[in-house]
Write an enzyme that holds these catalytic residues in place. Sequence first.
Site, PDB file in Angstrom:
ATOM      1  N   THR A 171     -43.128  -8.820 -16.425  1.00 12.49           N
ATOM      2  CA  THR A 171     -42.876  -8.639 -17.863  1.00 12.49           C
ATOM      3  C   THR A 171     -43.894  -9.490 -18.612  1.00 12.49           C
ATOM      4  O   THR A 171     -44.281 -10.551 -18.134  1.00 12.49           O
ATOM      5  CB  THR A 171     -41.442  -9.124 -18.187  1.00 12.49           C
ATOM      6  OG1 THR A 171     -40.532  -8.215 -17.600  1.00 12.49           O
ATOM      7  CG2 THR A 171     -41.197  -9.232 -19.679  1.00 12.49           C
ATOM      8  N   GLY A 223     -37.566 -12.571 -16.617  1.00 20.15           N
ATOM      9  CA  GLY A 223     -36.723 -12.896 -15.468  1.00 20.15           C
ATOM     10  C   GLY A 223     -35.621 -11.862 -15.345  1.00 20.15           C
ATOM     11  O   GLY A 223     -35.771 -10.729 -15.810  1.00 20.15           O
ATOM     12  N   GLY A 225     -32.910  -9.676 -16.207  1.00 20.25           N
ATOM     13  CA  GLY A 225     -32.479  -9.248 -17.533  1.00 20.25           C
ATOM     14  C   GLY A 225     -31.000  -9.403 -17.801  1.00 20.25           C
ATOM     15  O   GLY A 225     -30.596  -9.882 -18.868  1.00 20.25           O
TER      16      GLY A 225
HETATM   17  N1  LIG Z   1     -39.486  -9.148 -14.883  1.00 25.55           N
HETATM   18  C1  LIG Z   1     -38.735  -9.199 -15.930  1.00 25.55           C
HETATM   19  O1  LIG Z   1     -38.875 -10.098 -16.716  1.00 25.55           O
HETATM   20  C2  LIG Z   1     -37.695  -8.128 -16.069  1.00 25.55           C
HETATM   21  C3  LIG Z   1     -37.008  -8.011 -17.387  1.00 25.55           C
HETATM   22  N2  LIG Z   1     -36.560  -9.258 -17.941  1.00 25.55           N
HETATM   23  C4  LIG Z   1     -35.820  -7.094 -17.228  1.00 25.55           C
HETATM   24  O2  LIG Z   1     -34.838  -7.480 -16.636  1.00 25.55           O
HETATM   25  O3  LIG Z   1     -35.889  -5.972 -17.645  1.00 25.55           O
END
Ligand SMILES: NC(=O)C[C@H](N)C(=O)O
Length: 312
Positions: A171, A223, A225
């Site tokens: 992300t 992270g 979600g």
């Molecule tokens: N890698 C990520 O940050 C994923 C994002 N926060 C989600 O859960 O959609």
Amino acid sequence: MVPTIIVHGGAGDIPESRVEGKLKGVKLAAVIGQRILSEGGSALDAVEAAVVSMENDEYFNAGYGSVLNVNGEVEMEASIMSGKDLNVGAVTLIKDFLHPISIAHKVLTDSPHSLLGGEGAKLFALEKGFTTVPPESLISQHARAALNSFLQHGEFGRTEIGMDTKSDVGTVGAVALDSNGHIAVATSTGGMSGKAVGRIGDTPQIGSGTYADDYVGGVSTTGHGETILKYCLAHSIIKLMENGKDASAATKMAVEGMTKRLNNTAGAITLSKNGDVGIHFSSQRLAWAYIKSNKLFYGINHDEVFEDDVSL
Ligand SMILES: NC(=O)C[C@H](N)C(=O)O
């Protein structure tokens, strides 16, 4: 006000083979954003441009290179917030545009609404002149391999604590302070490998993935979600700063508090209204970069800070 930008390229258990590409991508994004700020551009334009650069880059889970849902499709989400007036724009369940963050920015400027999803977001984007791309053109080899590995061994909902899923990370986000003292934050993601069709995570949810307030500062998170949104992580950090914590202490306290309470990992980048930086992650790694006084600072492992001279 001395303009500053900080960017991240995702928290998680980043494999060694992706480290160099991610560092290169976050450094480039920071330079692109800072260039706009140093020419007197707005924080909103700077964070959009930084995120667009990472949406183009297959090393990140956003735009091209987004991870895939359980049906093998890309479903992206993004949000952007202006600290000047607390105005927001967000989109979710975007399947066939390369730059969800630019559509989110248009929602902020040109829509009476804050969050548009799916078919409605597509209609809005088309109305505003965005062109669609074939959904398959957004799929990288890495994302396909990540879904295959998830389908063989994965358990949705575990990031680093207890389960090894190296595929969800990447992300992207940016927080900028411009020369007029305005703060903006942008965050964009493909979500998590193997997510259910229609799953919406933290990234498009204001207060979870993104928050900006000129009176306090700005935060972008990354992270797991479902964990981040339960804790309203971005706004938790803002609240701590409002109550007197500095950017660094507030970021650490909220990320660690969330991790302890909910047993899952995340990372966050923060700028205070004065340009002080906070970076903290409970995941194994988080790619980040920021620019201050013509120096580019960056890192990906805990307790690691590299420094380069930068000419804009
Ligand atoms: N890698 C990520 O940050 C994923 C994002 N926060 C989600 O859960 O959609």
